[in-house]
Design an enzyme around this catalytic site. Structure first.
Site, PDB file in Angstrom:
ATOM      1  N   ASP A 262       0.813  -1.222   0.000  1.00  0.00           N
ATOM      2  CA  ASP A 262       0.000   0.000   0.000  1.00  0.00           C
ATOM      3  C   ASP A 262       0.845   1.270   0.000  1.00  0.00           C
ATOM      4  O   ASP A 262       2.060   1.232   0.222  1.00  0.00           O
ATOM      5  CB  ASP A 262      -0.978  -0.009   1.189  1.00  0.00           C
ATOM      6  CG  ASP A 262      -0.364  -0.554   2.478  1.00  0.00           C
ATOM      7  OD1 ASP A 262       0.878  -0.584   2.570  1.00  0.00           O
ATOM      8  OD2 ASP A 262      -1.118  -0.949   3.369  1.00  0.00           O
TER       9      ASP A 262
ATOM     10  N   ASN B 147      -7.764  -3.918  14.414  1.00  0.00           N
ATOM     11  CA  ASN B 147      -9.141  -4.242  14.015  1.00  0.00           C
ATOM     12  C   ASN B 147      -9.182  -5.354  12.959  1.00  0.00           C
ATOM     13  O   ASN B 147     -10.224  -5.611  12.371  1.00  0.00           O
ATOM     14  CB  ASN B 147      -9.854  -2.990  13.490  1.00  0.00           C
ATOM     15  CG  ASN B 147      -9.156  -2.402  12.268  1.00  0.00           C
ATOM     16  OD1 ASN B 147      -8.194  -2.981  11.766  1.00  0.00           O
ATOM     17  ND2 ASN B 147      -9.639  -1.271  11.803  1.00  0.00           N
TER      18      ASN B 147
ATOM     19  N   HIS C 118      -7.373  -5.386  10.127  1.00  0.00           N
ATOM     20  CA  HIS C 118      -7.100  -4.980   8.742  1.00  0.00           C
ATOM     21  C   HIS C 118      -5.794  -5.601   8.246  1.00  0.00           C
ATOM     22  O   HIS C 118      -4.866  -5.850   9.012  1.00  0.00           O
ATOM     23  CB  HIS C 118      -7.143  -3.459   8.560  1.00  0.00           C
ATOM     24  CG  HIS C 118      -5.987  -2.695   9.130  1.00  0.00           C
ATOM     25  ND1 HIS C 118      -6.140  -1.522   9.817  1.00  0.00           N
ATOM     26  CD2 HIS C 118      -4.648  -2.921   9.114  1.00  0.00           C
ATOM     27  CE1 HIS C 118      -4.954  -1.067  10.180  1.00  0.00           C
ATOM     28  NE2 HIS C 118      -4.030  -1.904   9.770  1.00  0.00           N
TER      29      HIS C 118
ATOM     30  N   GLU D 167      -9.842  -2.281   5.519  1.00  0.00           N
ATOM     31  CA  GLU D 167     -10.435  -2.095   6.843  1.00  0.00           C
ATOM     32  C   GLU D 167     -11.683  -2.970   6.978  1.00  0.00           C
ATOM     33  O   GLU D 167     -12.195  -3.485   5.978  1.00  0.00           O
ATOM     34  CB  GLU D 167     -10.815  -0.613   7.032  1.00  0.00           C
ATOM     35  CG  GLU D 167      -9.646   0.358   6.981  1.00  0.00           C
ATOM     36  CD  GLU D 167      -8.739   0.292   8.215  1.00  0.00           C
ATOM     37  OE1 GLU D 167      -9.058  -0.434   9.175  1.00  0.00           O
ATOM     38  OE2 GLU D 167      -7.681   0.951   8.183  1.00  0.00           O
TER      39      GLU D 167
HETATM   40  C1  F6R Z   1       1.399  -1.933   6.228  1.00  0.00           C
HETATM   41  C2  F6R Z   1       0.002  -2.336   6.280  1.00  0.00           C
HETATM   42  C3  F6R Z   1      -0.770  -2.449   7.549  1.00  0.00           C
HETATM   43  C4  F6R Z   1       0.058  -2.897   8.760  1.00  0.00           C
HETATM   44  C5  F6R Z   1      -0.813  -2.982  10.015  1.00  0.00           C
HETATM   45  C6  F6R Z   1      -0.001  -3.347  11.237  1.00  0.00           C
HETATM   46  O1  F6R Z   1       1.889  -1.919   4.895  1.00  0.00           O
HETATM   47  O2  F6R Z   1      -0.540  -2.566   5.248  1.00  0.00           O
HETATM   48  O3  F6R Z   1      -1.825  -3.331   7.354  1.00  0.00           O
HETATM   49  O4  F6R Z   1       0.642  -4.144   8.492  1.00  0.00           O
HETATM   50  O5  F6R Z   1      -1.438  -1.766  10.234  1.00  0.00           O
HETATM   51  O6  F6R Z   1       0.855  -2.288  11.539  1.00  0.00           O
HETATM   52  P1  F6R Z   1       1.980  -2.432  12.655  1.00  0.00           P
HETATM   53  O7  F6R Z   1       2.960  -3.429  12.143  1.00  0.00           O
HETATM   54  O8  F6R Z   1       2.579  -1.057  12.752  1.00  0.00           O
HETATM   55  O9  F6R Z   1       1.299  -2.898  13.907  1.00  0.00           O
END
Ligand code: F6R
Length: 247
Positions: free
Chosen positions: A67, A136, A138, A143
């Site tokens: 992303d 959550n 995602h 989301e």
């Molecule tokens: C990152 C992404 C997100 C993260 C998720 C967890 O490219 O797509 O889905 O993997 O938000 O984030 P952290 O690792 O910071 O807890």
């Protein structure tokens, strides 16, 4: 799903890096799907270390990132492109042309998403997709409520995500309201998936992901339908997981 328990963040990072390293050794021209966020930083550090020791060679690897924020140029320090270069790409021998990240500065969402889907297809699909997981559930920027059948698309960030991001931006800087993300269908198309999680805060969502209903309300729960998912998580993140599910 294979669930591997790690002692702590360092152990999780090393175990997951071992899986990525094995993938690259077995298939040097692997297509790696990569993630940003705090979870994978230790993996990238470990892989850089092994690269310096000449244990791993990225010369033929191709990468696609999950992303990117819409509106940010790659040299913007908040962009995921910047993150990836700082934390990984600038320290290994991957050729620049083998790196693929959605162009946040392309305002033509339809064209950008079409291009990115085409890139993934032209590469022959993703061999190994690395994923973190949001509190959550995602994955990528998919989301809760995200449709399972989407490929790369433009999402409007939830207000809580925008608010959470605001602290990283200085006065006068615009906080992104949209992002380009691989969709659930793009992620599920990967031949192998490696999901990492650490810390107590992830325990409930990891349990839901593995043991709960498969529902768009918990996007990561769709991974139950994939036939090659490995979860590497530390003991805190696995504190709610039934012991018999852990290797
Ligand atoms: C990152 C992404 C997100 C993260 C998720 C967890 O490219 O797509 O889905 O993997 O938000 O984030 P952290 O690792 O910071 O807890």
């Amino acid at each position: 799903m294979k669930i591997i328990k790690a002692r702590d963040y360092e152990d999780m990072s090393r175990k997951a890096a071992n899986i990525i390293s094995a993938q690259v050794i077995l298939k040097p021209d692997s297509v790696l799907g990569l993630a940003t966020g705090s979870s994978p930083v230790g993996i990238y550090r470990q892989l850089i270390d092994w690269y310096h020791k000449e244990d791993i060679d990225f010369a033929r690897c191709r990468t696609v990132n999950l992303d990117e924020y819409v509106g940010l140029t790659p040299d913007n320090q908040q962009s995921y492109a910047y993150f990836m270069h700082q934390n990984f790409f600038d320290h290994i021998n991957i050729p620049a042309e083998n790196i693929h990240i959605p162009h946040g500065d392309n305002r033509d969402a339809e064209a950008e998403c079409r291009w990115y889907n085409g890139v993934i297809r032209a590469l022959g699909g993703i061999d190994l997709q690395l994923l973190g997981i949001g509190l959550n559930g995602h994955i990528g920027f998919n989301e809760p409520g995200a449709a399972f059948e989407k490929e790369t698309h433009c999402v409007r960030l939830t207000q809580s995500t925008i608010d959470a991001n605001a602290r990283f931006f200085g006065p006068g800087e615009t906080v992104p309201t949209h992002a380009y993300t691989m969709g659930i269908k793009s992620i599920m198309g990967a031949r192998k998936i490696l999901l990492i999680a650490n810390g107590k805060a992830k325990a409930d969502i990891l349990y839901e992901t593995v043991c709960g209903a498969i529902t768009p309300a918990v996007p990561a729960s769709v991974l139950q339908l994939h036939n090659d998912v490995t979860i590497v998580a530390d003991q805190e993140a696995l504190s709610k997981m039934p012991g018999e599910l852990i290797r």
